[in-house]
Scaffold this active site. Structure first.
Site, PDB file in Angstrom:
ATOM      1  N   ASP A 114       7.291  -2.993  22.183  1.00  0.00           N
ATOM      2  CA  ASP A 114       6.528  -1.710  22.160  1.00  0.00           C
ATOM      3  C   ASP A 114       7.330  -0.697  22.363  1.00  0.00           C
ATOM      4  O   ASP A 114       7.756  -0.328  23.759  1.00  0.00           O
ATOM      5  CB  ASP A 114       5.438  -1.916  23.442  1.00  0.00           C
ATOM      6  CG  ASP A 114       4.484  -0.872  23.400  1.00  0.00           C
ATOM      7  OD1 ASP A 114       4.447   0.108  22.542  1.00  0.00           O
ATOM      8  OD2 ASP A 114       3.692  -0.755  24.300  1.00  0.00           O
ATOM      9  N   TRP A 131       9.396   3.265  21.135  1.00  0.00           N
ATOM     10  CA  TRP A 131       9.045   4.524  20.348  1.00  0.00           C
ATOM     11  C   TRP A 131      10.335   5.279  20.101  1.00  0.00           C
ATOM     12  O   TRP A 131      11.531   4.765  20.559  1.00  0.00           O
ATOM     13  CB  TRP A 131       8.180   5.292  21.115  1.00  0.00           C
ATOM     14  CG  TRP A 131       8.693   5.524  22.502  1.00  0.00           C
ATOM     15  CD1 TRP A 131       9.556   6.354  22.978  1.00  0.00           C
ATOM     16  CD2 TRP A 131       8.183   4.719  23.695  1.00  0.00           C
ATOM     17  NE1 TRP A 131       9.909   6.371  24.389  1.00  0.00           N
ATOM     18  CE2 TRP A 131       9.129   5.076  24.767  1.00  0.00           C
ATOM     19  CE3 TRP A 131       7.605   3.638  24.011  1.00  0.00           C
ATOM     20  CZ2 TRP A 131       8.991   4.728  25.983  1.00  0.00           C
ATOM     21  CZ3 TRP A 131       7.444   2.951  25.156  1.00  0.00           C
ATOM     22  CH2 TRP A 131       8.016   3.653  26.219  1.00  0.00           C
ATOM     23  N   SER A 134       1.879   3.304  27.294  1.00  0.00           N
ATOM     24  CA  SER A 134       1.581   2.053  27.377  1.00  0.00           C
ATOM     25  C   SER A 134       1.102   2.069  28.733  1.00  0.00           C
ATOM     26  O   SER A 134       1.556   2.722  29.874  1.00  0.00           O
ATOM     27  CB  SER A 134       2.936   1.491  27.513  1.00  0.00           C
ATOM     28  OG  SER A 134       3.448   1.417  26.344  1.00  0.00           O
TER      29      SER A 134
END
Length: 727
Positions: free
Chosen positions: A724, A726, A480
Site C-alpha cells: 500500500d 504512494w 490508509s
C-alpha cells in the site's frame, strides 16, 4: 354400497379437490403478490433502519425519489447526436477524465471530429461488438494501486478479463468479436509501482486479442515523472494517425478561435434552497427525513471526536495529525486496511487571489449556472449548479494545482500585453523554460496570471469557461485507515504527515499541501492553538454552516470509504511481517490493534513483526507508548523493530533492519507461510525493501538472483506480499 351412495361420495371427493385447487391457487396468488410488493409492504433492512431512526427522531419519513437510470447504450446516443468518436475514461483522481475532455475538444476544434466523452462505468461495454467500423473509440485508462482498475472501470475490467466475454456471445468462433472496433489508448500510471500502467496495457492487449485495431502507438504517462509531457509528446503523432483513418485532410485543418465548452449564466432569481454552496449531490440539499446513501458521490459529514499532533512541537517544526472520525449512524462501515477519502477545500487566500485576478471578487456571491454547450455531453454540468463564483473556486476546482504547459500556451491568446503574450508563448513551447519558471517554482494559475497582469489589474478578458474546462476538479485525498474495524467499528482514525515545502527555484516561497494543511488547521482550531506564522485559513463552517458547531467548537469532515485489498490473512495463526516507516505505519497500527484484540480474547495469534522507521525516537516516533503496550500484550509472538535514521553517523533504514533479522524473517515466510506487507514511499523505500527480500531469498534460500526474483513475484501473485504505497 349402493350406486347412490357411491355417487354422493364421488361428488364429495370432487368438491374437496375443487376446494383444494381453489385454496392452492389463492395461496399461490397471495404469495406472488407478497413477493412482487415485498419492498413496499415490508421494506428492506435499510428502510426498516431508516424508519426506526425517523420515528426515534420524531421525524416524518419522506419517500425516496430514485433518480432516472442512465442510458448506458452509448451507440444509440452517438447515433442520435451524430457523433463518430467516443472517449471512454477510467479515472480515480480526475486526470484521465481531464485528458479525455481535452482530447475531445481538440478533436472537434482542430480536426472537425464529432466527439463525446463518457465515464466508462456509465456505458454498457458489451455493445463493443456492434461498434461501427467508421467510428473511433479512445480509452484513457488509469491504473490504481497494485495494478488495479479505477473504481469506475471495475466492471469493464472484469468483462474483458473473463474467459468468455459477454460481448462474444452469439458470434461464430471463426469471427473475432471486435473486428470492427478501431481504438486509441492512453495509459496513466506511476513507474514507482511494479505494475506500471497495467490496466491500460491489459485493455490494449485484450482489445487486440478480440480483433480490434489500435490506431497509432499506445500512449503511456508516468505520474511520478512528467505525465503532462508524456501526454503532450504522444498526442501529436496520435492525431496524425487518427486523421489518416478518419480521412481528415490535415492541409485544410484550421485551429480556429476559442469555442466555449460551457455556458455560464448569472441568475437574478433562484430558489435559495437549491443553490449549492459546496455540497456534492442533491442528497445533501434534501430536508431531514430522507435516507441518503453516503459514498464517493455523496460524502458523509463525519464529526471529529479527537485530534492531536503526534510530533513533538519543541523538537521539530514538522507536524503529523492524528484524527478520529465518528461514523455512527451513517451506514458507512470499513474493514481494517481500507482507505478513507477526505474532501478538502481550497484555502481562502487562494480563492480570493484567483477571484481578484479574474475580476470576479465583487461578484463572488453571484449565483450562476454552468452548463455544457454540447447537448450530447455525458455530463451536462461540470459540478453541482446553481452555485456561486466563490464556491466554484473554493469547493469544485483545484486552484492549488500546478499550471500545465498546454494551458499556459492557450492563455497566451488572452494576454493583455505583447510582453505577456510573448512570455506565456515561450513558457508554453519551451519545455526547459517551463520547468524552471513554472514547474520548479510550483506556480498556480493565479500566480501565472499575476505575472502578466499590468500593475496587478484584473484580467477579465480570459474566458471563465476556459478556466472551468481546464482546471482539474477538486478531488478527495485518500489515507490508509489507522484503526481496526474490530476494535472501533464506528470510528475511523487518520494519520497524516503535513506537507509543506520550498520550491527549488523559489526558496522563499512555501507551498502547503492542500488536504494535510486543511487537517492541521482544523486540528488547531478545535484545540484553540494559535500559530505565529501566517498559514492558510479555511472556511471551516462548510456549506450552509453545517460543518462547524461554534458552541461546542467541533468540526465535521466530508468523507467516504474506499475498499482496499490490503488485508490481514484470515488465519490468525499465520505470521505477518509489516514494513512501515513514517506514516506508512498507519494501516499497521490497525493490524497490530486487531491482532492484540484477538490475543486478549484467548485466540492463538501468529508472529506479529513490525519494522518501523523515523528520524529520531524523541522527535517523530509515531504511537510509541501505544505500540509498547500492544507488543507487551502480544508477548513473545510480537516484535517491534525500529530504525532511527538520524541518530547514528551512518543512516539506518527499515531495509537494513530487515537484513539484520533475515534468518527469522525467512523462516516465517518460507517455512510458516508468513505474509509480508509494505506501506509508505514507493519510489525508494518499497523498492529497497523488495530488493532486500530478494537478497534474503538468495542467501538463505539458496536461490540465484533470477529464482529469488521469481519467488518474490510468486509471493505477490498469491497475495502474501502486499503493498500500500504512494509516490
Amino acid at each position: 354400497m349402493s350406486v347412490e351412495t357411491e355417487t354422493l361420495i364421488q361428488q364429495a371427493d370432487e368438491a374437496i379437490i375443487d376446494t383444494f385447487d381453489l385454496f392452492f391457487l389463492l395461496t399461490a396468488g397471495v404469495l406472488a403478490v407478497l413477493y412482487l410488493y415485498k419492498d413496499t409492504l415490508f421494506g428492506n433492512n435499510k428502510k426498516v433502519v431508516a424508519s426506526q431512526q425517523s420515528i426515534s427522531n420524531n421525524q416524518t419519513l419522506k419517500p425516496i425519489v430514485s433518480p432516472p437510470k442512465k442510458n448506458k447504450n452509448f451507440l444509440k446516443r452517438m447515433k442520435e447526436t451524430d457523433k463518430n468518436v467516443i472517449l471512454f475514461y477510467g479515472s480515480q483522481t480526475g486526470t484521465a477524465e481531464d485528458y479525455a475532455s481535452r482530447l475531445a475538444k481538440e478533436g472537434q476544434q482542430r480536426f472537425g471530429l464529432n466527439t463525446m466523452t463518457v465515464d466508462i462505468e456509465d456505458c454498457d461495454m458489451t455493445l463493443l461488438d456492434k461498434f461501427p467500423n467508421d467510428y473511433l473509440a479512445f480509452f484513457l485508462m488509469a491504473t490504481y494501486g497494485e495494478g488495479e482498475p479505477t473504481d469506475d472501470a471495475v466492471d469493464f475490467w472484469e468483462l474483458i478479463n473473463s474467459e468468455s466475454p459477454e460481448f462474444s456471445e452469439g458470434m461464430s468462433i471463426e469471427e473475432k468479436p471486435l473486428s470492427s472496433l478501431r481504438y486509441v489508448v492512453f495509459a496513466l500510471g506511476n513507474k514507482t509501482y511494479e505494475h506500471f500502467n497495467a490496466v491500460g496495457r491489459m485493455v490494449d492487449n485484450k482489445l487486440t486479442e478480440f480483433g480490434a485495431t489500435r490506431i497509432g502507438e499506445r500512449g503511456e504517462g508516468d505520474d511520478d515523472g512528467s505525465l503532462e509531457e508524456d501526454f503532450l509528446g504522444w498526442k501529436e503523432n496520435m492525431w496524425k494517425a487518427v486523421c489518416e483513418v478518419m480521412q481528415v485532410d490535415q492541409s485544410k485543418v484550421e485551429t480556429g478561435g476559442h469555442i466555449a465548452t460551457y455556458k455560464i449564466t448569472e441568475l437574478e432569481t433562484y430558489d435559495s434552497n437549491k443553490v449549492y454552496y459546496g455540497e456534492y449531490s442533491e442528497h445533501a440539499l434534501m430536508i431531514n427525513g430522507t435516507r441518503p446513501t453516503y459514498d464517493a458521490k455523496n460524502p458523509y459529514p463525519s464529526p471529529i471526536v479527537d485530534s492531536r499532533d503526534l510530533f513533538s512541537p519543541s523538537l521539530t517544526d514538522r507536524n503529523c495529525v492524528h484524527m478520529e472520525l465518528d461514523i455512527t449512524g451513517s451506514g458507512i462501515y470499513y474493514e481494517t486496511g481500507d482507505h478513507v477519502a477526505v474532501w478538502p477545500v481550497n484555502a481562502e487566500q487562494n480563492v480570493e487571489r484567483l477571484l481578484k485576478i479574474l475580476g470576479l471578487w465583487e461578484k463572488r456571491d453571484t449565483v450562476v449556472t454552468v452548463e455544457s454547450t454540447d447537448p450530447s455531453a455525458s455530463k451536462k454540468y461540470p459540478f453541482p449548479v446553481p452555485t456561486t463564483y466563490a464556491t466554484i473556486f473554493r469547493h469544485y476546482l483545484d486552484i492549488h494545482a500546478l499550471t500545465s504547459r498546454q494551458f499556459i500556451a492557450t492563455l497566451a491568446n488572452y494576454a493583455p500585453t505583447e510582453a505577456g503574450k510573448s512570455k506565456l508563448t515561450t513558457l508554453g513551447q519551451d519545455k526547459e523554460a517551463y520547468r524552471i519558471e513554472v514547474s520548479d517554482a510550483y506556480l498556480t494559475l493565479s500566480e501565472v496570471l499575476e505575472s502578466i497582469s499590468p500593475n496587478g489589474k484584473p484580467l477579465d478578458s480570459i474566458p471563465l469557461d476556459l478556466i472551468i474546462e481546464t482546471l482539474p476538479k477538486l478531488q478527495p485525498r485518500y489515507y490508509s485507515i489507522s484503526s481496526s474495524s474490530k476494535s472501533t467499528p464506528t470510528k475511523i482514525h487518520i494519520t497524516a504527515t503535513v506537507l509543506t515545502f520550498n520550491p527549488t527555484s523559489a526558496p522563499h516561497k512555501t507551498v502547503y499541501g492542500l488536504a494535510t494543511n486543511y487537517l492541521l488547521q482544523v486540528h488547531r482550531k478545535m484545540r484553540n492553538i494559535h500559530h505565529p506564522e501566517i498559514l492558510p485559513n479555511y472556511l471551516y463552517s462548510g456549506p450552509r454552516n453545517k460543518l462547524y458547531d461554534e458552541k461546542n467548537n467541533t468540526i465535521k469532515l466530508p468523507i467516504h470509504v474506499r475498499r482496499n485489498n490490503f488485508k490481514l490473512p484470515k488465519n490468525l495463526k499465520t505470521p505477518v511481517i509489516m514494513i512501515g516507516p513514517g506514516t506508512g505505519v498507519a494501516p499497521f497500527r490497525g493490524f497490530v490493534i486487531e491482532r492484540t484484540l484477538y490475543k486478549t480474547q484467548g485466540e492463538e495469534v501468529g508472529d506479529t513483526i513490525l519494522f518501523f522507521g523515523c528520524r529520531r525516537r524523541d522527535e517523530d516516533f509515531l504511537y510509541e507508548s501505544e505500540f509498547t503496550k500492544l507488543f507487551e500484550t502480544l508477548g513473545e509472538s510480537g516484535k517491534l523493530i525500529t530504525a532511527f535514521s538520524r541518530e547514528m553517523a551512518n543512516k539506518v533504514y527499515v531495509q537494513h533492519k530487515l537484513m539484520e533479522n533475515d534468518s527469522h524473517i525467512w523462516n516465517l515466510i518460507y517455512n510458516h507461510g508468513g505474509y509480508f506487507y509494505v506501506c509508505g514511499d514507493a519510489k525508494n523505500m518499497a523498492r529497497d525493501v523488495n530488493n532486500a527480500l530478494i537478497q534474503i531469498a538468495q542467501s538463505l534460500g539458496g536461490m540465484d538472483e533470477n529464482s529469488a526474483t521469481n519467488y518474490v513475484k510468486d509471493l505477490r501473485s498469491k497475495g502474501r506480499y502486499q503493498e500500500d504505497v504512494w509516490s
